[in-house]
Design a protein around this motif. Sequence first.
Motif, PDB file in Angstrom:
ATOM      1  N   ILE B 233       0.817  -1.267  -0.093  1.00  0.00           N
ATOM      2  CA  ILE B 233      -0.181   0.111  -0.146  1.00  0.00           C
ATOM      3  C   ILE B 233       0.837   1.228   0.005  1.00  0.00           C
ATOM      4  CG2 ILE B 233      -1.498   1.356   1.288  1.00  0.00           C
ATOM      5  CD1 ILE B 233      -2.684  -1.506   2.167  1.00  0.00           C
ATOM      6  N   GLU B 234       0.738   2.360  -0.974  1.00  0.00           N
ATOM      7  CA  GLU B 234       1.370   3.254  -1.067  1.00  0.00           C
ATOM      8  C   GLU B 234       0.820   4.433  -0.203  1.00  0.00           C
ATOM      9  OE1 GLU B 234       1.918   5.033  -4.900  1.00  0.00           O
ATOM     10  OE2 GLU B 234       4.112   5.913  -4.517  1.00  0.00           O
ATOM     11  N   LYS B 235      -0.475   4.618  -0.541  1.00  0.00           N
ATOM     12  CA  LYS B 235      -1.096   5.691   0.434  1.00  0.00           C
ATOM     13  C   LYS B 235      -2.367   5.456   1.079  1.00  0.00           C
ATOM     14  CE  LYS B 235       0.150   9.031  -3.263  1.00  0.00           C
ATOM     15  NZ  LYS B 235      -0.213   9.947  -4.164  1.00  0.00           N
ATOM     16  N   MET B 236      -2.566   5.943   1.941  1.00  0.00           N
ATOM     17  CA  MET B 236      -3.847   5.741   2.751  1.00  0.00           C
ATOM     18  C   MET B 236      -4.507   6.725   3.459  1.00  0.00           C
ATOM     19  SD  MET B 236      -4.826   2.720   5.685  1.00  0.00           S
ATOM     20  CE  MET B 236      -4.001   1.593   4.892  1.00  0.00           C
ATOM     21  N   VAL B 237      -5.788   6.938   3.276  1.00  0.00           N
ATOM     22  CA  VAL B 237      -6.395   8.013   4.461  1.00  0.00           C
ATOM     23  C   VAL B 237      -7.807   7.978   4.352  1.00  0.00           C
ATOM     24  CG1 VAL B 237      -6.833   9.797   2.194  1.00  0.00           C
ATOM     25  CG2 VAL B 237      -6.437  10.660   4.278  1.00  0.00           C
ATOM     26  N   ILE B 238      -8.313   8.186   5.531  1.00  0.00           N
ATOM     27  CA  ILE B 238      -9.884   8.248   5.863  1.00  0.00           C
ATOM     28  C   ILE B 238     -10.063   9.714   5.722  1.00  0.00           C
ATOM     29  CG2 ILE B 238     -11.752   7.917   7.253  1.00  0.00           C
ATOM     30  CD1 ILE B 238     -10.111   5.313   8.390  1.00  0.00           C
ATOM     31  N   ILE B 239     -11.330   9.962   4.978  1.00  0.00           N
ATOM     32  CA  ILE B 239     -11.932  11.356   5.008  1.00  0.00           C
ATOM     33  C   ILE B 239     -13.062  11.694   5.161  1.00  0.00           C
ATOM     34  CG2 ILE B 239      -9.778  12.614   3.761  1.00  0.00           C
ATOM     35  CD1 ILE B 239     -11.155  11.880   1.284  1.00  0.00           C
ATOM     36  N   LYS B 240     -13.427  12.648   5.561  1.00  0.00           N
ATOM     37  CA  LYS B 240     -14.894  13.024   5.912  1.00  0.00           C
ATOM     38  C   LYS B 240     -15.183  14.619   5.605  1.00  0.00           C
ATOM     39  CE  LYS B 240     -19.157  12.864   8.593  1.00  0.00           C
ATOM     40  NZ  LYS B 240     -19.516  12.417   9.829  1.00  0.00           N
ATOM     41  N   GLY B 241     -16.283  15.121   5.274  1.00  0.00           N
ATOM     42  CA  GLY B 241     -16.446  16.494   4.903  1.00  0.00           C
ATOM     43  C   GLY B 241     -15.816  17.126   3.894  1.00  0.00           C
ATOM     44  N   LYS B 242     -15.160  18.235   4.226  1.00  0.00           N
ATOM     45  CA  LYS B 242     -14.625  19.281   3.082  1.00  0.00           C
ATOM     46  C   LYS B 242     -13.547  18.586   2.416  1.00  0.00           C
ATOM     47  CE  LYS B 242     -11.238  22.157   4.258  1.00  0.00           C
ATOM     48  NZ  LYS B 242     -10.336  23.238   4.888  1.00  0.00           N
ATOM     49  N   TRP B 243     -12.878  17.516   3.062  1.00  0.00           N
ATOM     50  CA  TRP B 243     -11.682  16.946   2.114  1.00  0.00           C
ATOM     51  C   TRP B 243     -12.278  15.777   1.408  1.00  0.00           C
ATOM     52  CZ3 TRP B 243     -10.211  17.734   7.785  1.00  0.00           C
ATOM     53  CH2 TRP B 243      -9.405  19.055   7.911  1.00  0.00           C
ATOM     54  N   THR B 244     -13.621  15.645   1.241  1.00  0.00           N
ATOM     55  CA  THR B 244     -14.234  14.822   0.118  1.00  0.00           C
ATOM     56  C   THR B 244     -14.927  15.437  -0.867  1.00  0.00           C
ATOM     57  OG1 THR B 244     -16.189  14.568   1.381  1.00  0.00           O
ATOM     58  CG2 THR B 244     -14.490  12.903   1.956  1.00  0.00           C
ATOM     59  N   PRO B 245     -15.138  15.022  -2.025  1.00  0.00           N
ATOM     60  CA  PRO B 245     -15.741  15.826  -3.101  1.00  0.00           C
ATOM     61  C   PRO B 245     -17.460  15.241  -2.911  1.00  0.00           C
ATOM     62  CG  PRO B 245     -14.025  14.042  -4.256  1.00  0.00           C
ATOM     63  CD  PRO B 245     -14.193  13.930  -2.439  1.00  0.00           C
ATOM     64  N   GLY B 246     -17.481  13.884  -2.418  1.00  0.00           N
ATOM     65  CA  GLY B 246     -18.868  13.460  -2.347  1.00  0.00           C
ATOM     66  C   GLY B 246     -19.590  14.009  -1.299  1.00  0.00           C
ATOM     67  N   LYS B 247     -20.848  13.244  -0.973  1.00  0.00           N
ATOM     68  CA  LYS B 247     -21.451  13.553   0.157  1.00  0.00           C
ATOM     69  C   LYS B 247     -20.802  13.835   1.568  1.00  0.00           C
ATOM     70  CE  LYS B 247     -25.873  11.983  -1.439  1.00  0.00           C
ATOM     71  NZ  LYS B 247     -26.913  10.780  -1.246  1.00  0.00           N
ATOM     72  N   THR B 248     -20.901  14.799   2.139  1.00  0.00           N
ATOM     73  CA  THR B 248     -20.177  15.107   3.318  1.00  0.00           C
ATOM     74  C   THR B 248     -20.495  14.108   4.500  1.00  0.00           C
ATOM     75  OG1 THR B 248     -21.414  16.881   3.967  1.00  0.00           O
ATOM     76  CG2 THR B 248     -19.436  17.520   2.754  1.00  0.00           C
ATOM     77  N   LYS B 249     -21.667  13.572   4.435  1.00  0.00           N
ATOM     78  CA  LYS B 249     -22.346  12.736   5.417  1.00  0.00           C
ATOM     79  C   LYS B 249     -21.322  11.502   5.660  1.00  0.00           C
ATOM     80  CE  LYS B 249     -27.107  13.371   6.198  1.00  0.00           C
ATOM     81  NZ  LYS B 249     -28.482  12.463   5.805  1.00  0.00           N
ATOM     82  N   HIS B 250     -20.659  10.961   4.681  1.00  0.00           N
ATOM     83  CA  HIS B 250     -20.076   9.594   4.811  1.00  0.00           C
ATOM     84  C   HIS B 250     -18.487   9.703   4.945  1.00  0.00           C
ATOM     85  CE1 HIS B 250     -23.769   8.608   2.416  1.00  0.00           C
ATOM     86  NE2 HIS B 250     -23.895   8.307   3.732  1.00  0.00           N
ATOM     87  N   TRP B 251     -18.004   8.633   5.521  1.00  0.00           N
ATOM     88  CA  TRP B 251     -16.570   8.550   5.529  1.00  0.00           C
ATOM     89  C   TRP B 251     -16.126   7.930   4.433  1.00  0.00           C
ATOM     90  CZ3 TRP B 251     -14.428  10.308   9.946  1.00  0.00           C
ATOM     91  CH2 TRP B 251     -15.319  10.683  11.194  1.00  0.00           C
ATOM     92  N   TRP B 252     -15.020   8.137   3.776  1.00  0.00           N
ATOM     93  CA  TRP B 252     -14.395   7.718   2.679  1.00  0.00           C
ATOM     94  C   TRP B 252     -12.964   7.151   3.058  1.00  0.00           C
ATOM     95  CZ3 TRP B 252     -16.404   7.392  -2.146  1.00  0.00           C
ATOM     96  CH2 TRP B 252     -17.680   7.936  -2.539  1.00  0.00           C
TER      97      TRP B 252
END
Lengths: 438, 426, 479
Positions: B233-252
């Motif tokens: 694995i080269e990169k990994m992040v969990i994002i929510k809110g302003k750092w996601t382009p999708g629905k801000t409700k969910h965790w990516w």
Amino acid sequence: MSHKLLINPIYTSFGIKEKHLLQECIHCGFCLPTCPTYIENGKEMDSPRGRLYLMEAAMNGEIDISERFFEHIDLCLVCRACETACPSGVQFGKLMEITRDVTHSVRYKSSVSKLISNFILSVIIPSHGWLSTIFKLGWLYQKTGLHWVTKNTFMKNILPAKIRNINESIPPIPFKRFAKNNVQTFHAIGEKKGRVALFTGCVMDHLFPDVHAATIRILNWNGYEVVIPSDQTCCGALHVHSGDGKTSKQLRDINLSVFSDRSFDIIILNAAGCGAHLKQYKQENNKDNPTYPFSKKVKDLTEFLATVPLRNPEFPLYLKVVYDEPCHLIHGQGISVEPKQIIKSIPGTTFLSLIESDACCGSAGSYSITETEMSLKVLERKMNHIASTGADCVVTANPGCQIQLQWGMNRKNLSMEVLHIAELLDRAYQKSNGYPLP
Amino acid sequence: MISADHLERQLQTIIDGNRILPPQPSIPVKITVFPENEQQISELVKWATKDQITLLPLGGGTHTFSGIEDLHVAISLTKMNHQIEHVSEDLIATVAAGMTFKDVQTDLSSHGQMIPLDQPGKHNSTIGGMVSANVSGPSRHRYGTARDWVIETRLINADGKVVKSGAKVVKNVSGYDLNKLYIGARGTLGILTYISFKLAPIPKSSVTFRSCYNSLTDAFALTHLIRREYLDIEKMVIIKGKWTPGKTKHWWLLIDLAGTEIGIEPQIKHLSKLHDQVEARRWNITSKEDSQHFWNMACNREKSDDTISNEDIWEVRMVLPKRELLPFLVDLTISDEMNVSFKIFPTSGICTIEFVGKKSTVTNILNFIIKEVKVKKGLVEFVKMPPDTNFERWPILPPSFPWIQKIKRALDPNNIFAPGTFIGGI
Amino acid sequence: MAIDSIFISNLLSLLGENRVITHPDELIVFECDGLTLHKQMPDAVVLPKSTEEVSEIIKLCQTNHTPFLARGSGTGLSGGAIAVEGGVIIQMSLLNQILKIDYEDEIAVVQPGVINLNLTNETSPDGYHFAPDPSSQKACTIGGNVAENAGGPHTLKYGVTANHVMGLKVVMPSGDIVELGGKIEEFSGYDLVGLFVGSEGTLGITTEITVKLIRNPEGVKTFLATYNTINDASNTVSKIIESGIIPAAMELIDNLVIQAVESHLKAGFPTKADAILLIEIDGVKSTLTEEAKRIESICLSQNAVNFQEAETMEERNLLWRGRKEAIGALGKVTPAFYTNDGVIPRSKLPEILEFDLDIGKRYGLEIAHICHAGDGNIHPIILYNPDNKNEIKHAIKISEAILKKCIELGGALTGEHGIGTEKLSSFGIMYSDNDQNQMLRLRKVFNPTDLLNPGKIFPEGAKCGESRINQTIKKGGWI
């Protein structure tokens, strides 16, 4: 006691050859973590590298040959684990023997302890007569309950610590030793494949006759006739470790003559300490010396069994087994795989791995008597590792280790059995049809 | 009080007049200079020492300076942006501190090599700034931080002398490793001028796994599973809110797998199987290009929402022992009045949270964070906060702080390098 | 004598008779470490069992103005563990407990006297290991690794000790006990851990170390590439690196060393080869096959005459044993040798090796090579006769010339052994007075009285100590 330059015995007795042996040490320190005494007290002087440094310093007259020097030389178990670890092949055991030998005379010029130690080493141990008498007395001591009294009543508090420890470590003494005063022959079962001699030694012979019996049954069962030449004596290893090279050489000569003219192919040993020493007989002389074929014939029981088509035990023996490697088998003779293979070949037996199985148990010949405190520390570490395995039985291949481990069991109130590898294999064979009964 | 005019007159004796400019709005200084070489910086430092002038080394200006009192002169390294020495067979490059990370990476990538750090924020981040701030992002999972890649530095110290540490070799224990000290020192020990990196090869092939979850615990589930598996694995992040382009409700959860062209296929299959074991709302595999937008967002490279007043933004970064991170985040009670965004590096125990809300709303939770992280022997930094707030930028001081102060005093005895801008006001 | 009887009785009442050594006949074994070139006896050796005891010892030393330093297993090769100005050696061998192993956080907390390999042995059943693997790993302590920032063959991919230490408990030269770093992946304020690791025990004495545990790779492949010329072998190294493969390890061994290893250990090295490369790759299995093919084709394109993979675990272990114990084997074929630790950018490998052979010929001494080639860390081993004073002088001259050449090529003085007392005289070639002053300022912050480990690293601080060192080379340890 201090002996300065002029009478520096190491300086005069160490030859060019020994000097070169010392110089093979490149001071890398690989040996340190393998040394039981260094592990315990963390002192460089009590590590193999430190001891070599002291020997060289003594040889060069840079330090005194004093009690301070002997303290570190004596504390060595001569387990030779450092030799296995050494990348440049320093012959540590040999250098230690030489050091003890050449300092012996200076050290015990005229003392009571010298007289006593000399008497034990040069009179008692080489004589089966003396040994029989002493062990008979020991047998009586145990049978009459006197031993129980000194171990379990207020008596034990009266004894000095050292004597108490020795007293407690004495295993059950058999009534009779195994070997007899005349030559004995045990015939092969089934087709005869060869004829071997058994070196019976002193401690094994007098304290563990059952191991000899088991060894013979195993050999007979596998097609070998076993001869026990009479008049053989102690191998002399104890003497060399204690710096008594003179007696050691006398014993060597007796054994060489006893074993010189026989029609057997192999000399079998079941005591690793004696085996390592007998194999060294050749190193003291060159190849055309009569010792050469002798030491070439010397084989540890497990080493020998690995070279022959071994009959597999037919019936399972449900035991969880750990194997504690005798120093003089793994480090002294480089034998480690063979005994493990034998244990693993027994159906039903679970072979458990033991942490630091290649480390000394603290027995080391007379060490447990002379250096009791360190011996106990080393034993304690060993027993903790053994206890953590949850095995039913500990297998080893040397009488000293058997005594020491059994004592460790008693001290820790563990109920694991301590067995010689011959006893384990013998037990596995016993249900087979036609196998001789004990 | 030293006036800007006075400073300008003095500076003109050292540096060309058109390299002296008024400060940018967000930078708390009276005047900015743009030196072009070490010689000029050295002169500037000597002058500053003599006249008790305070200096603020500047890179691309990505960094924020909320809560810092005014200093005298900003030294922008952005004109020291010319030099790069790249020996591709050595996998080593030496870069002038003012070069933008983007330019350097472009240059290196033509040889299939890179500095394996993540660019924060905007495109004008400089190498010197990134090393001084010791920034890290999703690549940290595999590559660590600047302290794992910087092998040599040149720095102008408080005497105005050029001091070198390290060498252009990948393994070196000659003398003290001062590089480690300068990395993350935020310019408080001197001005970095050149930095040499060991480089990493750009993976031959990589794909992005993008998955979406209802809860943080679900998002973490896969990261826990992965730890017992063999994946590159080269990169990994969990994002929510302003750092996601999708629905801000969910965790990516974004994961980049790296490998060789052929070797990556079995890994993709393996990670797909793992995905089936967790409660993802959905997940998919995309090419790196398709996910570029996601990664850009996650790395904070998109413009922030300008409609929100600066006064309401609180960005807090925290580092915790790995095992403590999830329970800690789950314990945070976030009221509906707050608009909250998360960026989490689960395998490093690092999390950045942005709260948008009035001070009265967020004070409680911020205090809670400080208290809890302190107990867990972690680290908290307020990356952004409204002006005139009474939060310390680094509210938790390490036990070694007295020694940090001593180092600062020893290497910057006149306190000219960015005084008051770093931990504990050093 | 730097210590008096009151001082000794204070040590005795602190530690007891068993843990204080003061007689010269015993202290003599502490006069050198893995480098027997420099010798100086300490005045006392003490064996603490706790951080607090270390602190008390240090306070006593400060009060008495006695120099002091820490020592691990004494396997270092730069004279780092000798008491240059006499004083007290704090022997850390009894601080040898692994305090904590935590797979959740992937860390272990150990005392400094823990043997490097013991930590790996302890964690390997659970699939983890401690990455720094100096050849001395069977014997060296983790405390010593921290002091020297130890490397090893596998640093090529995994980095050196500094990349694996997260936290330290340090007793400062003042006697204060301070925690640096901790269990988190970042440092608060300046990276003091990074500064302390590799400071050769001149800034403080570590008594607890928090290290990262690294997951064992899924697959490992070990290759042996055989070459007819050492030049081809060294060219291969940068070709592989440039191709975008970072092997786990890449070691170059020349014919002299091959001969020594084969005569003693029988690791399976081809005795006729001029040089071999021992290359190891590890990682996710699916990627390894492809990388293996690429490495093979690069080796063959650089005129490798044979390329083979270790097929069993035993074969692999044997190859590595051959590599790691090579220097010991060399002890069998030469009465004495002196080991160099220079570093160069890896593309300069052919150039420096040519230089070595050349200068060896000029002085009439043979030079053997075992290089961490992938890192550009060369270990020329100069063979000489210790009974010949000229040869000793020449060996030192050759070594200094090689270091000078390394610096000219843009390299460094030492890749993993440290400056110690050994390379004091060369330090100025690499670092200007300004560079050194910057470092000395830091030393002064922590070690203002200069009683902690004086006479190391900086030629400046060594002036008074130098004369006390007895310079007689015996043999040069191992690498």
